[in-house]
Design a protein around this motif. Structure first.
Motif, PDB file in Angstrom:
ATOM      1  N   ASP A   1       0.986  -1.141   0.260  1.00 34.30           N
ATOM      2  CA  ASP A   1      -0.030   0.256   0.536  1.00 34.30           C
ATOM      3  C   ASP A   1       0.973   1.001   0.101  1.00 34.30           C
ATOM      4  N   GLU A   2       1.961   1.338   0.577  1.00 30.17           N
ATOM      5  CA  GLU A   2       2.594   2.215   0.892  1.00 30.17           C
ATOM      6  C   GLU A   2       3.768   3.115  -0.470  1.00 30.17           C
ATOM      7  N   HIS A   3       3.690   2.173  -1.838  1.00 23.34           N
ATOM      8  CA  HIS A   3       3.675   2.470  -3.095  1.00 23.34           C
ATOM      9  C   HIS A   3       2.798   2.913  -4.508  1.00 23.34           C
ATOM     10  N   ILE A   4       1.947   3.219  -3.172  1.00 24.03           N
ATOM     11  CA  ILE A   4       0.017   2.452  -4.489  1.00 24.03           C
ATOM     12  C   ILE A   4      -0.625   4.280  -4.460  1.00 24.03           C
ATOM     13  N   SER A   5      -0.112   4.674  -5.301  1.00 15.46           N
ATOM     14  CA  SER A   5      -0.937   6.484  -5.304  1.00 15.46           C
ATOM     15  C   SER A   5      -2.226   6.377  -5.737  1.00 15.46           C
ATOM     16  N   ILE A   6      -3.900   6.790  -5.553  1.00 14.01           N
ATOM     17  CA  ILE A   6      -4.778   6.490  -5.680  1.00 14.01           C
ATOM     18  C   ILE A   6      -5.212   8.237  -6.440  1.00 14.01           C
ATOM     19  N   ASP A   7      -5.640   7.988  -7.764  1.00 13.29           N
ATOM     20  CA  ASP A   7      -5.739   9.891  -8.272  1.00 13.29           C
ATOM     21  C   ASP A   7      -7.645   9.922  -8.312  1.00 13.29           C
ATOM     22  N   GLU A   8      -8.177  11.365  -8.207  1.00 13.11           N
ATOM     23  CA  GLU A   8      -9.319  11.493  -8.027  1.00 13.11           C
ATOM     24  C   GLU A   8     -10.333  10.816  -8.760  1.00 13.11           C
ATOM     25  N   TYR A   9      -9.864   9.757  -9.390  1.00 11.12           N
ATOM     26  CA  TYR A   9     -10.995   8.865  -9.629  1.00 11.12           C
ATOM     27  C   TYR A   9     -10.806   7.370  -9.322  1.00 11.12           C
ATOM     28  N   GLY A  10      -9.818   7.576  -8.529  1.00 14.91           N
ATOM     29  CA  GLY A  10      -9.966   6.214  -7.887  1.00 14.91           C
ATOM     30  C   GLY A  10      -9.251   5.240  -8.133  1.00 14.91           C
ATOM     31  N   ALA A  11      -8.418   5.520  -8.797  1.00 12.10           N
ATOM     32  CA  ALA A  11      -7.249   5.041 -10.154  1.00 12.10           C
ATOM     33  C   ALA A  11      -6.369   4.284  -9.201  1.00 12.10           C
ATOM     34  N   GLU A  12      -5.835   2.854  -8.991  1.00 15.66           N
ATOM     35  CA  GLU A  12      -3.875   3.081  -8.779  1.00 15.66           C
ATOM     36  C   GLU A  12      -3.322   3.158  -9.465  1.00 15.66           C
ATOM     37  N   THR A  13      -2.274   4.266  -9.078  1.00 14.51           N
ATOM     38  CA  THR A  13      -0.884   4.034  -9.997  1.00 14.51           C
ATOM     39  C   THR A  13       0.296   3.491  -9.343  1.00 14.51           C
ATOM     40  N   MET A  14       1.656   3.172  -9.138  1.00 13.60           N
ATOM     41  CA  MET A  14       2.347   3.579  -8.402  1.00 13.60           C
ATOM     42  C   MET A  14       2.659   5.164  -7.944  1.00 13.60           C
ATOM     43  N   LEU A  15       3.351   5.323  -6.797  1.00 15.01           N
ATOM     44  CA  LEU A  15       3.721   5.925  -6.604  1.00 15.01           C
ATOM     45  C   LEU A  15       5.031   6.484  -7.083  1.00 15.01           C
ATOM     46  N   ARG A  16       5.039   7.973  -7.451  1.00 15.86           N
ATOM     47  CA  ARG A  16       6.485   8.544  -7.542  1.00 15.86           C
ATOM     48  C   ARG A  16       6.470   9.730  -7.166  1.00 15.86           C
ATOM     49  N   LEU A  17       7.788   9.605  -6.624  1.00 13.08           N
ATOM     50  CA  LEU A  17       8.276  10.847  -5.564  1.00 13.08           C
ATOM     51  C   LEU A  17       8.316  11.851  -6.385  1.00 13.08           C
ATOM     52  N   ASP A  18       9.037  13.189  -5.412  1.00 15.44           N
ATOM     53  CA  ASP A  18       9.066  14.472  -6.177  1.00 15.44           C
ATOM     54  C   ASP A  18      10.431  14.547  -7.242  1.00 15.44           C
ATOM     55  N   ASP A  19      10.770  13.827  -7.058  1.00 19.01           N
ATOM     56  CA  ASP A  19      11.857  13.234  -8.135  1.00 19.01           C
ATOM     57  C   ASP A  19      11.321  12.284  -9.174  1.00 19.01           C
ATOM     58  N   GLY A  20      10.350  12.036  -9.290  1.00 17.06           N
ATOM     59  CA  GLY A  20       9.911  11.169 -10.730  1.00 17.06           C
ATOM     60  C   GLY A  20       9.647  10.270 -10.979  1.00 17.06           C
ATOM     61  N   TRP A  21      10.595   9.689  -9.526  1.00 18.74           N
ATOM     62  CA  TRP A  21      10.610   7.768  -9.520  1.00 18.74           C
ATOM     63  C   TRP A  21       9.772   7.580  -8.836  1.00 18.74           C
ATOM     64  N   CYS A  22       9.722   6.148  -9.607  1.00 19.45           N
ATOM     65  CA  CYS A  22       8.495   5.770  -8.581  1.00 19.45           C
ATOM     66  C   CYS A  22       9.422   4.778  -7.208  1.00 19.45           C
ATOM     67  N   SER A  23       8.416   4.901  -6.561  1.00 19.46           N
ATOM     68  CA  SER A  23       8.672   5.313  -4.274  1.00 19.46           C
ATOM     69  C   SER A  23       9.049   3.277  -4.834  1.00 19.46           C
ATOM     70  N   ALA A  24       9.219   2.476  -5.498  1.00 21.28           N
ATOM     71  CA  ALA A  24       9.744   1.111  -5.047  1.00 21.28           C
ATOM     72  C   ALA A  24      11.371   1.165  -5.317  1.00 21.28           C
ATOM     73  N   VAL A  25      11.825   1.970  -6.398  1.00 19.78           N
ATOM     74  CA  VAL A  25      13.379   1.787  -6.719  1.00 19.78           C
ATOM     75  C   VAL A  25      14.431   2.262  -5.509  1.00 19.78           C
ATOM     76  N   ASP A  26      14.950   1.448  -5.146  1.00 14.88           N
ATOM     77  CA  ASP A  26      16.401   2.278  -4.721  1.00 14.88           C
ATOM     78  C   ASP A  26      16.975   2.939  -5.419  1.00 14.88           C
ATOM     79  N   ARG A  27      17.053   3.979  -4.473  1.00 15.05           N
ATOM     80  CA  ARG A  27      18.091   5.320  -5.105  1.00 15.05           C
ATOM     81  C   ARG A  27      19.126   4.750  -5.491  1.00 15.05           C
ATOM     82  N   ASP A  28      19.999   3.704  -4.844  1.00 17.20           N
ATOM     83  CA  ASP A  28      21.739   3.608  -5.234  1.00 17.20           C
ATOM     84  C   ASP A  28      22.227   2.689  -5.938  1.00 17.20           C
ATOM     85  N   THR A  29      21.385   1.812  -6.028  1.00 16.41           N
ATOM     86  CA  THR A  29      20.785   0.563  -6.852  1.00 16.41           C
ATOM     87  C   THR A  29      20.237   0.558  -8.030  1.00 16.41           C
TER      88      THR A  29
END
Length: 100
Positions: free
Chosen positions: A41-69
């Motif tokens: 759940d911590e990696h899911i974003s829900i838009d105003e229409y109820g659609a689920e997308t992968m959460l992207r952080l302020d840097d534009g990357w998916c929240s599930a990507v390890d920034r070091d590797t």
């Protein structure tokens, strides 16, 4: 067909895409979650229409990507579209050209 000189001389774009040089360009794309693969759940974003997308952080990357590797931290539970996106495919190379 137009050939961009940068594409010809850029070893990152022209090299074969492997796990060691991937750069995770696809992890900056919007990813709709259309089936339940167990994305936490911590990696899911829900838009105003109820659609689920992968959460992207302020840097534009998916929240599930390890920034070091640049590897997916939820690989076994990644969304269906991530499973279908083929490394080295036309779409992959196209995203690399745009982002690198």
């Amino acid at each position: 067909m137009n050939i961009d000189v940068k594409d010809i001389s850029d070893p990152v774009i022209n090299s074969e895409v492997t796990c060691s040089n991937c750069q995770a360009c696809c992890c900056r794309l919007e990813v709709m979650i259309v089936t339940d693969t167990g994305v936490p759940d911590e990696h899911i974003s829900i838009d105003e229409y109820g659609a689920e997308t992968m959460l992207r952080l302020d840097d534009g990357w998916c929240s599930a990507v390890d920034r070091d590797t640049l590897m997916c931290t939820i690989y076994e539970n990644r969304p269906w579209i991530c499973r279908l996106f083929e490394m080295g495919s036309y779409e992959c190379i196209s995203e690399r050209k745009e982002l690198l």
